[in-house]
Design a protein around this motif. Sequence first.
Motif, PDB file in Angstrom:
ATOM      1  N   GLU A 157      -1.784  -2.131  10.504  1.00  0.00           N
ATOM      2  CA  GLU A 157      -1.940  -2.084   9.038  1.00  0.00           C
ATOM      3  C   GLU A 157      -3.158  -2.884   8.621  1.00  0.00           C
ATOM      4  OE1 GLU A 157       1.627  -3.076   6.707  1.00  0.00           O
ATOM      5  OE2 GLU A 157       2.714  -2.830   8.587  1.00  0.00           O
ATOM      6  N   GLU A 158      -3.263  -4.082   9.161  1.00  0.00           N
ATOM      7  CA  GLU A 158      -4.366  -4.971   8.797  1.00  0.00           C
ATOM      8  C   GLU A 158      -5.704  -4.390   9.249  1.00  0.00           C
ATOM      9  OE1 GLU A 158      -5.593  -8.399   6.885  1.00  0.00           O
ATOM     10  OE2 GLU A 158      -3.532  -7.751   7.129  1.00  0.00           O
ATOM     11  N   ARG A 159      -5.731  -3.855  10.459  1.00  0.00           N
ATOM     12  CA  ARG A 159      -6.977  -3.336  11.021  1.00  0.00           C
ATOM     13  C   ARG A 159      -7.440  -2.065  10.330  1.00  0.00           C
ATOM     14  NH1 ARG A 159      -6.165  -2.079  16.784  1.00  0.00           N
ATOM     15  NH2 ARG A 159      -6.095   0.078  16.139  1.00  0.00           N
ATOM     16  N   THR A 160      -6.511  -1.190   9.986  1.00  0.00           N
ATOM     17  CA  THR A 160      -6.895   0.112   9.433  1.00  0.00           C
ATOM     18  C   THR A 160      -6.816   0.178   7.918  1.00  0.00           C
ATOM     19  OG1 THR A 160      -4.647   0.995   9.607  1.00  0.00           O
ATOM     20  CG2 THR A 160      -6.106   1.293  11.519  1.00  0.00           C
ATOM     21  N   SER A 178       3.981   3.645   6.639  1.00  0.00           N
ATOM     22  CA  SER A 178       4.472   5.026   6.686  1.00  0.00           C
ATOM     23  C   SER A 178       3.361   5.991   7.087  1.00  0.00           C
ATOM     24  CB  SER A 178       5.088   5.439   5.343  1.00  0.00           C
ATOM     25  OG  SER A 178       4.142   5.378   4.315  1.00  0.00           O
ATOM     26  N   GLU A 179       2.144   5.758   6.612  1.00  0.00           N
ATOM     27  CA  GLU A 179       1.037   6.644   6.992  1.00  0.00           C
ATOM     28  C   GLU A 179       0.745   6.539   8.484  1.00  0.00           C
ATOM     29  OE1 GLU A 179      -3.587   7.700   5.814  1.00  0.00           O
ATOM     30  OE2 GLU A 179      -2.644   5.940   4.946  1.00  0.00           O
ATOM     31  N   ILE A 180       0.784   5.325   9.010  1.00  0.00           N
ATOM     32  CA  ILE A 180       0.539   5.125  10.438  1.00  0.00           C
ATOM     33  C   ILE A 180       1.603   5.836  11.264  1.00  0.00           C
ATOM     34  CG2 ILE A 180       0.512   3.401  12.293  1.00  0.00           C
ATOM     35  CD1 ILE A 180      -0.699   1.449  10.188  1.00  0.00           C
ATOM     36  N   ARG A 185       0.849  -1.179   0.000  1.00  0.00           N
ATOM     37  CA  ARG A 185       0.000   0.000   0.000  1.00  0.00           C
ATOM     38  C   ARG A 185       0.884   1.228   0.000  1.00  0.00           C
ATOM     39  NH1 ARG A 185      -2.538  -3.457   3.777  1.00  0.00           N
ATOM     40  NH2 ARG A 185      -1.164  -2.607   5.330  1.00  0.00           N
ATOM     41  N   ARG A 186       0.415   2.275  -0.622  1.00  0.00           N
ATOM     42  CA  ARG A 186       1.140   3.542  -0.659  1.00  0.00           C
ATOM     43  C   ARG A 186       0.346   4.598   0.070  1.00  0.00           C
ATOM     44  NH1 ARG A 186       1.661   5.818  -6.087  1.00  0.00           N
ATOM     45  NH2 ARG A 186       2.659   7.423  -4.874  1.00  0.00           N
ATOM     46  N   ARG A 187       1.066   5.561   0.583  1.00  0.00           N
ATOM     47  CA  ARG A 187       0.408   6.750   1.101  1.00  0.00           C
ATOM     48  C   ARG A 187      -0.139   7.536  -0.069  1.00  0.00           C
ATOM     49  NH1 ARG A 187       4.074  10.487   4.383  1.00  0.00           N
ATOM     50  NH2 ARG A 187       2.266  11.788   4.135  1.00  0.00           N
ATOM     51  N   ALA A 188      -1.074   8.387   0.204  1.00  0.00           N
ATOM     52  CA  ALA A 188      -1.584   9.270  -0.845  1.00  0.00           C
ATOM     53  C   ALA A 188      -0.437  10.141  -1.344  1.00  0.00           C
ATOM     54  CB  ALA A 188      -2.707  10.133  -0.293  1.00  0.00           C
TER      55      ALA A 188
END
Length: 130
Positions: free
Chosen positions: A42-45, A50-52, A14-17
């Motif tokens: 990561e799995e939950r959200t 990096s975004e987290i 997954r990438r950040r926006a």
Amino acid sequence: MSEEQKSPRRFTRRRRANIAGDTQYVRVSMSQRERAQLAVLEERTGRSPSEILVSAALYAENSESLAERRAMAVEFMAARRYLAALSNNVNQLARHANATDEFPEAARVVLTRVRAIAERINGMLDSMVR
């Protein structure tokens, strides 16, 4: 490799926006336990590591992360759409009641839903104040 032999990917990349300007990279060291906790987040959200980490670092003093505020905004928009749909029903019921001098049973259901959504919005606002 056959379909049976392929192992399903547990985590997808997954990438950040997209962010404005040049991207800066920071290397972060963490224990296996911390990495496991991050993987659970990561799995939950459904957010990237990096975004987290960025939202936790930059919004920690606000006690609300950027993602939590986005989720709250999405919930407010959903409540607003639902309230708009209910208001259309209330208008139709009021028109019917005024024309026929009878209060339909369906109106009681709609008004119960209106009260429930109003309580939901009040609860969301209360949680923002805390």
